[in-house]
Design an enzyme around this catalytic site. Structure first.
Site, PDB file in Angstrom:
ATOM      1  N   LYS A 281       0.854  -1.185   0.033  1.00  0.00           N
ATOM      2  CA  LYS A 281      -0.182  -0.020   0.050  1.00  0.00           C
ATOM      3  C   LYS A 281       0.950   1.315  -0.121  1.00  0.00           C
ATOM      4  O   LYS A 281       1.691   1.310   0.739  1.00  0.00           O
ATOM      5  CB  LYS A 281      -0.826   0.132   1.179  1.00  0.00           C
ATOM      6  CG  LYS A 281      -2.011   1.015   1.117  1.00  0.00           C
ATOM      7  CD  LYS A 281      -2.834   0.878   2.389  1.00  0.00           C
ATOM      8  CE  LYS A 281      -4.125   1.665   2.419  1.00  0.00           C
ATOM      9  NZ  LYS A 281      -5.099   1.331   3.634  1.00  0.00           N
ATOM     10  N   GLU A 366     -19.086  -5.419  11.209  1.00  0.00           N
ATOM     11  CA  GLU A 366     -20.245  -4.840  12.130  1.00  0.00           C
ATOM     12  C   GLU A 366     -21.206  -5.482  12.616  1.00  0.00           C
ATOM     13  O   GLU A 366     -21.567  -5.098  13.889  1.00  0.00           O
ATOM     14  CB  GLU A 366     -20.800  -3.501  11.181  1.00  0.00           C
ATOM     15  CG  GLU A 366     -20.245  -2.324  10.659  1.00  0.00           C
ATOM     16  CD  GLU A 366     -19.219  -2.823   9.298  1.00  0.00           C
ATOM     17  OE1 GLU A 366     -18.430  -2.007   8.782  1.00  0.00           O
ATOM     18  OE2 GLU A 366     -19.515  -4.014   8.871  1.00  0.00           O
ATOM     19  N   ARG A 394     -25.468  -2.034   8.155  1.00  0.00           N
ATOM     20  CA  ARG A 394     -25.076  -3.639   8.170  1.00  0.00           C
ATOM     21  C   ARG A 394     -25.675  -4.537   9.200  1.00  0.00           C
ATOM     22  O   ARG A 394     -25.712  -5.583   9.274  1.00  0.00           O
ATOM     23  CB  ARG A 394     -23.609  -3.753   7.751  1.00  0.00           C
ATOM     24  CG  ARG A 394     -23.153  -2.759   6.519  1.00  0.00           C
ATOM     25  CD  ARG A 394     -21.638  -2.815   6.260  1.00  0.00           C
ATOM     26  NE  ARG A 394     -21.619  -4.021   5.451  1.00  0.00           N
ATOM     27  CZ  ARG A 394     -20.386  -4.339   4.869  1.00  0.00           C
ATOM     28  NH1 ARG A 394     -19.468  -3.669   5.361  1.00  0.00           N
ATOM     29  NH2 ARG A 394     -20.217  -5.245   3.990  1.00  0.00           N
TER      30      ARG A 394
END
Length: 642
Positions: A281, A366, A394
């Protein structure tokens, strides 16, 4: 002539040599740093997938073959290679979306930018190809962070069931979601990346199992004596191949030749294949690589040479919450924090530094976070689960059936509530105050300023027999909005100056300054207005109905969907109390909003002071006209009698 300007579609890549592809990769990284530094956006993730995206579009034939991106943070390179090279208005009104967009290109599919969904999409598309007899490939790119989500594993369970259905899963493994990826899966992927620690990993596994009471030693013996043995059971490809998925890798995600070879083999296999790619990254941009927090996952406008922000704003809502959490943590040892792979974005990094043993990062999960919070509360502590408002969607069933049903004292802190703007449809936090209205016992606070964030967060964590929610906006928090009085539990922000006021204006959350502006505009039209902030918008304050009864019109203003929101709750409360007063609710219309600045979105949907004042003035004038006509009709009847 730069190579990038010659790329108008994926097939243009076919003519390039390996040396030219390496040059193109460097050009793309230079372009991304230059372009994204001017507009802001997801820089680090895209710098990490340059070679991977090139290889994908060389091996597969998009859009006939479907290349799907989980979350879409890393889709900028894909945009460049599919004919979209004008990044001058990235994430701005009329410019490119920061995520894949079907309206932009036939090469884009998934727009929702919520993690862990791509494998479900891929499973469905592969099944559709099979049913319709299409000889096409489906490629799903998913990060190691998104693999911590339960939906990903539900999809893998189904994908693995069809041994001859072509589907390529590319695991983009950069050890991070926003921040470093954590959890058991992350630990397993780490063993796939290296062989140096392999034996140590085996030893640790044995040690942990042998220390586990009752079942640990028998489980170890079973695994050790199994056909494949313990070592093979946790070998690099074991976890995936035991599911019935062919495993290829790990592959250097920046080696184009190796990537193309692996993807070509996966394409030819004819069944579900995992291609495990190791990427970096922020690759090629030193400021990103030096950023240990999130490798420039998302940046505002920055100096391209240094990576430093061009300007800084004042305190934002998130930091106010984060600082107050630390103070609460110092006062109460029973308060713990939960995050879903977003420790820094939701402001819990300072809490984690102060109390490392009292913060839990559950990964992009979540649902699990909400259920775990219920367990924590039942166990005697008070969890504060900080999550973006759009992501609480969610976990609705868990909020309802695990937290509320069991009367668990859990506080949900919803960041980025209301219109967020530039991240587009899936990131606006415009549903929470609607979906949470149906949860019995839940209490919902919408602070209007920093002082109220602090106060209402403290009020929320004092509740130990029901879920509480504190929601606030994105970005800089403005000056304090003082109250001039209180009615019931509601703050009065402006008194009407008359005993017979016209309008009761119910201001929700961060829209308080705008509502005061509305009141000023109405006053100039001779319309007297009371402005109240309910503070806690669920349940509706008992003082609301008698207060409304003293006004001619009630107006609610919220940065949430008008459908089922605070306006609807107030209307129902007035009906239940038998208060028959005209009510007008202002909020977000029930549609998905295009990306633009917050101010532009609010203007587009008519959620501005002039728009609201104009409509309220018309409503009051209509009421005045009705009364006048009624009076004239009475005079006419009396004249006829005479």
């Amino acid at each position: 002539m730069p190579l990038l300007t010659r790329i108008t579609g994926p097939r243009d890549l076919d003519r390039l040599s390996l040396e030219e592809l390496d040059r193109l990769a460097e050009e793309i990284r230079t372009f991304l740093v230059d372009a994204v530094s001017k507009t802001g956006g997801h820089l680090g993730p895209n710098l990490g997938v340059v070679e991977l995206t090139l290889a994908l579009h060389r091996v597969f034939d998009s859009p006939s073959d479907k290349v799907l991106w989980d979350t879409g943070h890393q889709s900028y390179v894909h945009k460049l290679l599919t004919g979209r090279q004008d990044f001058s208005r990235l994430k701005m009104k009329g410019g490119l979306s920061g995520y894949p967009s079907q309206a932009e290109s036939e090469h884009d599919v998934i727009e929702n930018s919520h993690a862990s969904t791509v494998l479900g999409w891929a499973d469905g598309l592969a099944k559709a190809n099979e049913v319709l007899g299409r000889d096409r490939h489906v490629v799903a790119v998913i990060g190691d962070g998104a693999l911590t989500g339960g939906m990903a594993w539900e999809a893998l369970n189904n994908i693995a069931a069809a041994k001859d259905r072509p589907l390529v899963i590319v695991v983009n493994d950069n050890e991070r979601s926003y921040a470093p990826t954590i959890g058991g899966l992350a630990n397993h992927l780490a063993t796939l990346r290296t062989t140096d620690g392999y034996e140590r990993f085996l030893a640790r596994t044995k040690e942990v199992l042998e220390r586990t009471p009752v079942v640990g030693r028998p489980l170890y013996d079973t695994l050790h004596g199994a056909k494949k043995g313990l070592k093979d059971f946790i070998a690099p490809q074991g976890m995936f191949e035991d599911l019935g998925l062919k495993y290829v890798g790990p592959i250097d995600g920046h080696d184009l030749e190796a990537l193309e070879s692996a993807l070509t083999r996966a394409k030819r296999f004819g069944g579900p294949v995992i291609v495990h790619c190791l990427t970096e990254k922020g690759r090629g941009y030193q400021p990103a690589l030096q950023d240990e927090a999130d490798r420039f996952h998302a940046v505002g406008k920055i100096h391209p040479d240094t990576g430093l922000p061009i300007s800084t704003s004042g305190a934002d809502w998130t930091s106010v919450f984060g600082e107050e959490m630390v103070k609460i943590g110092e006062e109460r040892e029973d308060v713990v924090a939960i995050t879903a792979a977003m420790l820094q974005p939701v402001g819990l990094d300072k809490f984690a530094k102060a109390f490392p043993d009292r913060v839990y990062d559950v990964g992009i999960a979540e649902q699990h976070g909400a259920v775990s919070a219920a367990g924590l509360a039942h166990g005697g502590v008070h969890p504060v689960f900080a999550v973006y408002a759009t992501f609480l969607n969610r976990a609705f069933d868990q909020v309802l059936m695990d937290v509320a049903l069991h009367k668990c004292g859990v506080t949900f802190v919803l960041d980025r509530a209301g219109v967020t703007g530039t991240d587009g449809a899936s990131h606006n936090g415009m549903w929470d105050m609607s979906i949470l209205q149906v949860v019995p016992g839940l209490r919902l606070a919408a602070p209007r300023d920093a002082d109220q964030v602090r106060a209402q967060l403290r009020e929320a964590v004092e509740v130990d027999d029901a879920p509480t929610v504190v929601r606030f906006s994105k970005g800089a928090v403005g000056p304090a909005v003082p109250a001039v009085g209180r009615v019931g539990g509601m703050d009065v922000l402006r008194a009407p100056g008359t005993d017979t006021p016209d309008v009761l204006l119910v201001s929700v959350g961060a829209l308080a300054p705008m509502c005061l502006e509305v009141a000023d505009l109405l006053n100039k039209q001779g319309i007297s207005t009371t402005v109240v902030d309910p503070r806690w918008v669920k349940p509706v304050d008992e003082a609301m109905a008698p207060l409304a009864e003293r006004h001619r019109v009630v107006v609610t203003v919220e940065d949430n969907s008008r459908v089922g929101g605070v306006g609807s709750a107030v209307a129902q409360a007035l009906r239940d109390a038998g208060v028959d007063v005209p009510l007008r609710d202002f909020g977000i219309p029930p549609r998905f909003l295009d990306h633009a600045s917050r101010a532009e979105v609010l203007a587009e949907i008519g959620l501005t002071a002039p728009d609201i004042a104009r409509q309220v003035t018309g409503l009051v004038a209509k009421l005045d006209g009705r009364y006048e006509r009624t009076g004239a009709e009475v005079d006419s009847v009396e004249a006829a009698r005479d």
